[in-house]
Design a protein around this motif. Sequence first.
Motif, short mmCIF file in Angstrom:
data_model
loop_
_atom_site.label_atom_id
_atom_site.label_comp_id
_atom_site.label_asym_id
_atom_site.label_seq_id
_atom_site.Cartn_x
_atom_site.Cartn_y
_atom_site.Cartn_z
N ALA A 120 0.84 -1.21 0.00
CA ALA A 120 0.00 0.00 0.00
C ALA A 120 0.87 1.25 0.00
O ALA A 120 0.59 2.22 -0.72
N ARG A 121 1.92 1.23 0.79
CA ARG A 121 2.81 2.39 0.85
C ARG A 121 3.55 2.58 -0.48
O ARG A 121 3.74 3.71 -0.94
N GLU A 122 3.95 1.47 -1.11
CA GLU A 122 4.60 1.55 -2.43
C GLU A 122 3.67 2.16 -3.47
O GLU A 122 4.12 2.85 -4.39
N LEU A 123 2.36 1.90 -3.33
CA LEU A 123 1.38 2.37 -4.30
C LEU A 123 0.86 3.78 -3.98
O LEU A 123 -0.02 4.29 -4.66
N GLY A 124 1.41 4.39 -2.94
CA GLY A 124 1.01 5.75 -2.61
C GLY A 124 -0.34 5.84 -1.91
O GLY A 124 -1.00 6.89 -1.96
N ILE A 125 -0.76 4.76 -1.25
CA ILE A 125 -2.03 4.77 -0.52
C ILE A 125 -1.77 5.25 0.91
O ILE A 125 -0.91 4.72 1.61
N ARG A 126 -2.52 6.26 1.33
CA ARG A 126 -2.34 6.80 2.67
C ARG A 126 -3.09 5.93 3.68
O ARG A 126 -4.30 5.72 3.55
N VAL A 127 -2.34 5.42 4.64
CA VAL A 127 -2.91 4.53 5.65
C VAL A 127 -2.64 5.11 7.03
O VAL A 127 -1.49 5.39 7.39
N ASN A 128 -3.70 5.29 7.80
CA ASN A 128 -3.57 5.80 9.17
C ASN A 128 -3.56 4.62 10.13
O ASN A 128 -4.61 4.16 10.59
N THR A 129 -2.36 4.10 10.41
CA THR A 129 -2.25 2.93 11.28
C THR A 129 -2.51 3.28 12.75
O THR A 129 -2.62 2.37 13.59
N GLY A 130 -2.62 4.54 13.03
CA GLY A 130 -2.93 4.94 14.41
C GLY A 130 -4.42 5.17 14.61
O GLY A 130 -4.88 5.48 15.71
N GLY A 131 -5.21 5.02 13.54
CA GLY A 131 -6.65 5.27 13.62
C GLY A 131 -7.45 4.02 13.90
O GLY A 131 -6.95 3.04 14.46
N ALA A 133 -9.14 0.56 13.66
CA ALA A 133 -8.78 -0.73 13.05
C ALA A 133 -10.01 -1.63 13.04
O ALA A 133 -10.76 -1.71 14.02
N HIS A 134 -10.21 -2.31 11.93
CA HIS A 134 -11.34 -3.21 11.76
C HIS A 134 -10.84 -4.64 11.93
O HIS A 134 -9.85 -5.03 11.31
N GLU A 135 -11.51 -5.40 12.76
CA GLU A 135 -11.10 -6.79 12.97
C GLU A 135 -11.64 -7.66 11.83
O GLU A 135 -12.84 -7.65 11.56
N MET A 136 -10.76 -8.36 11.17
CA MET A 136 -11.14 -9.19 10.04
C MET A 136 -10.73 -10.63 10.29
O MET A 136 -9.66 -10.89 10.86
N ARG A 137 -11.58 -11.54 9.84
CA ARG A 137 -11.27 -12.96 9.98
C ARG A 137 -10.66 -13.47 8.68
O ARG A 137 -11.21 -13.26 7.59
N THR A 138 -9.53 -14.11 8.79
CA THR A 138 -8.85 -14.69 7.63
C THR A 138 -8.63 -16.18 7.89
O THR A 138 -8.93 -16.69 8.99
N ALA A 139 -8.07 -16.87 6.90
CA ALA A 139 -7.78 -18.29 7.06
C ALA A 139 -6.76 -18.52 8.17
O ALA A 139 -6.70 -19.60 8.76
N ASN A 140 -5.96 -17.49 8.46
CA ASN A 140 -4.92 -17.61 9.49
C ASN A 140 -5.35 -16.99 10.83
O ASN A 140 -4.51 -16.74 11.69
N GLY A 141 -6.63 -16.73 10.97
CA GLY A 141 -7.13 -16.16 12.22
C GLY A 141 -7.55 -14.70 12.06
O GLY A 141 -7.60 -14.16 10.95
N SER A 142 -7.83 -14.05 13.18
CA SER A 142 -8.29 -12.66 13.16
C SER A 142 -7.09 -11.71 13.09
O SER A 142 -6.06 -11.94 13.72
N ILE A 143 -7.27 -10.66 12.31
CA ILE A 143 -6.23 -9.63 12.19
C ILE A 143 -6.89 -8.26 12.27
O ILE A 143 -8.11 -8.14 12.11
N LYS A 144 -6.07 -7.24 12.52
CA LYS A 144 -6.56 -5.87 12.52
C LYS A 144 -6.16 -5.20 11.21
O LYS A 144 -4.97 -5.16 10.86
N ALA A 145 -7.15 -4.71 10.48
CA ALA A 145 -6.89 -4.06 9.19
C ALA A 145 -7.40 -2.62 9.25
O ALA A 145 -8.39 -2.32 9.92
N TYR A 146 -6.70 -1.75 8.53
CA TYR A 146 -7.02 -0.32 8.56
C TYR A 146 -7.69 0.10 7.25
O TYR A 146 -7.21 -0.25 6.16
N PRO A 147 -8.79 0.84 7.35
CA PRO A 147 -9.46 1.29 6.12
C PRO A 147 -8.64 2.36 5.41
O PRO A 147 -7.95 3.17 6.05
N ALA A 148 -8.70 2.35 4.09
CA ALA A 148 -8.01 3.35 3.27
C ALA A 148 -8.77 3.49 1.96
O ALA A 148 -9.78 2.82 1.74
N LYS A 149 -8.28 4.36 1.11
CA LYS A 149 -8.93 4.60 -0.19
C LYS A 149 -7.90 4.51 -1.32
O LYS A 149 -6.77 4.97 -1.18
N ILE A 150 -8.33 3.89 -2.41
CA ILE A 150 -7.56 3.93 -3.66
C ILE A 150 -8.16 5.05 -4.50
O ILE A 150 -9.37 5.03 -4.78
#
Length: 199
Positions: A120-131, A133-150
């Motif tokens: 995301a950073r390579e693609l110039g997407i602004r991500v607020n990792t301090g804001g 976080a949405h809990e998402m379930r994946t095949a490897n368990g729950s993770i915290k993901a941050y919303p952003a915009k393309i």
Amino acid sequence: MTSAFSPELLFLVGALVLVLSSLTLHRFGIGKMLKAVLAWSLIFAGVFVVFSFRYELEPYWLRIKGEMLGEATPISSGGEVRVRLGSDNHFHAKALVNGKPVEMLIDTGATFTAIGLNRARELGIRVNTGGFAHEMRTANGSIKAYPAKIELLQVGDIEMRDVTIFVAAEFGDVSVLGMNFLSTMKSWRVEGREMILVP
């Protein structure tokens, strides 16, 4: 009153006259001239047949083009975008994210489009990792993901602006096009080894 000669026939005759006049100027022997005329006649006939059946031949051309460009390259034709099935039995599309190329997995089981934090950073997407976080379930368990915009997402001829995505370091190098992308299509379907997107 309609003409008895079609434009295609007039083109063929005109091309043959042009070839014959060129050969006459070079003063080839009659044997060489006949061989040249036959060869050019076959070439023009082949072009004429391909032109006449261009719509019927289009699916074969798209398949050949897809093989030459690579499996993940979307092919735009007739208002549709076709994505070929990859060797891993998943659909991958080479997309442009903010003008930069990235290969993305099309996942009908994913609710949102998702990208790894470093990518995301390579693609110039602004991500607020301090804001938030949405809990998402994946095949490897729950993770915290941050919303952003393309700002601009392009897949073949399809263009979308201000696309909501989720970013997490746990996604690694995997970038996913989810249902929030597919649901904006007029329709999408799978036919054989191709996913067909209709914007």
